[in-house]
Design a protein around this motif. Structure first.
Motif, PDB file in Angstrom:
ATOM      1  N   HIS A  83      47.172  27.504  43.789  1.00 26.69           N
ATOM      2  CA  HIS A  83      47.635  28.564  44.667  1.00 26.69           C
ATOM      3  C   HIS A  83      46.558  29.638  44.683  1.00 26.69           C
ATOM      4  N   VAL A  84      45.985  29.907  45.844  1.00 27.83           N
ATOM      5  CA  VAL A  84      44.899  30.882  45.956  1.00 27.83           C
ATOM      6  C   VAL A  84      45.453  32.197  46.489  1.00 27.83           C
ATOM      7  N   SER A  85      45.090  33.288  45.810  1.00 26.73           N
ATOM      8  CA  SER A  85      45.490  34.631  46.228  1.00 26.73           C
ATOM      9  C   SER A  85      44.228  35.428  46.537  1.00 26.73           C
ATOM     10  N   ALA A  86      44.269  36.164  47.644  1.00 27.97           N
ATOM     11  CA  ALA A  86      43.120  36.955  48.088  1.00 27.97           C
ATOM     12  C   ALA A  86      43.427  38.437  47.940  1.00 27.97           C
ATOM     13  N   GLY A  87      42.393  39.252  48.161  1.00 22.82           N
ATOM     14  CA  GLY A  87      42.536  40.696  48.058  1.00 22.82           C
ATOM     15  C   GLY A  87      43.758  41.214  48.805  1.00 22.82           C
ATOM     16  N   GLY A  88      44.545  42.043  48.135  1.00 26.45           N
ATOM     17  CA  GLY A  88      45.753  42.611  48.719  1.00 26.45           C
ATOM     18  C   GLY A  88      47.010  41.812  48.426  1.00 26.45           C
ATOM     19  N   GLU A  89      46.864  40.612  47.886  1.00 31.12           N
ATOM     20  CA  GLU A  89      48.031  39.779  47.574  1.00 31.12           C
ATOM     21  C   GLU A  89      48.412  39.918  46.104  1.00 31.12           C
ATOM     22  N   THR A  90      49.681  39.646  45.821  1.00 30.84           N
ATOM     23  CA  THR A  90      50.209  39.706  44.464  1.00 30.84           C
ATOM     24  C   THR A  90      50.757  38.337  44.096  1.00 30.84           C
ATOM     25  N   TYR A  91      50.509  37.926  42.861  1.00 31.97           N
ATOM     26  CA  TYR A  91      51.098  36.679  42.381  1.00 31.97           C
ATOM     27  C   TYR A  91      51.779  36.939  41.044  1.00 31.97           C
ATOM     28  N   THR A  92      52.717  36.083  40.705  1.00 31.07           N
ATOM     29  CA  THR A  92      53.447  36.213  39.447  1.00 31.07           C
ATOM     30  C   THR A  92      53.394  34.889  38.695  1.00 31.07           C
ATOM     31  N   LEU A  93      53.482  34.993  37.378  1.00 25.76           N
ATOM     32  CA  LEU A  93      53.561  33.822  36.510  1.00 25.76           C
ATOM     33  C   LEU A  93      54.615  34.109  35.449  1.00 25.76           C
TER      34      LEU A  93
END
Length: 162
Positions: free
Chosen positions: A82-92
């Motif tokens: 799963h790729v996240s770019a600038g401005g995006e938020t991810y959770t684990l």
């Protein structure tokens, strides 16, 4: 803040597959970051197919990590990245094995918020015959942290102006 740079791996022998004892919420400030989930299933004594041994990681405030093998063997399988770019938020989730890496050649920076979960351990996947070991993380002093933050802010500003 977590900085990702090409070719800047602190310990080349360290396994990139790990699980935190805390829930992670990370905002990508600059660049692109790939998270690769790793599914694991325990392997019973005498059963074939183990790919990794689970290690407990005890992190000291001085940046020294004690990495100790457990008796638990697992079979692991990578999931889709799963790729996240600038401005995006991810959770684990706490306890979820994953590997996180720079996506592409441009550096990346994330702002990480973690919430400790009682009873969870910091874990790593390593070789089946792995031995206890010690590694040292590179910690930044105040001046290095300020320089890094300024670098990230300049990159964000340049991206927004483009």
């Amino acid at each position: 803040m977590h900085l990702f740079e090409t070719g800047n791996r602190a310990d080349p022998d360290a396994s990139p597959m790990h699980a935190h004892s805390w829930e992670l919420r990370s905002r990508v400030l600059h660049g692109r970051v790939a998270n690769l989930p790793v599914r694991t299933s325990p392997v019973r004594d005498g059963e074939e197919g183990a790919t990794h041994r689970v290690f407990e990681v005890f992190s000291g405030s001085d940046g020294v990590d004690e990495i100790r093998p457990t008796s638990l063997l697992v079979r692991s399988e990578p999931g889709p990245a799963h790729v996240s770019a600038g401005g995006e938020t991810y959770t684990l989730a706490a306890g979820a094995f994953h590997a996180t890496a720079l996506e592409g050649v441009e550096p990346a920076a994330t702002l990480v918020h973690g919430m400790s979960i009682p009873g969870q351990l910091d874990l790593s996947l390593g070789p089946l015959d792995g031995r206890p070991r010690r590694t040292t993380r590179r910690l930044c002093d105040t001046a290095q942290t300020v320089r890094s933050v300024h670098t990230v802010l300049r990159r964000i500003d340049a991206e927004q102006r483009a």
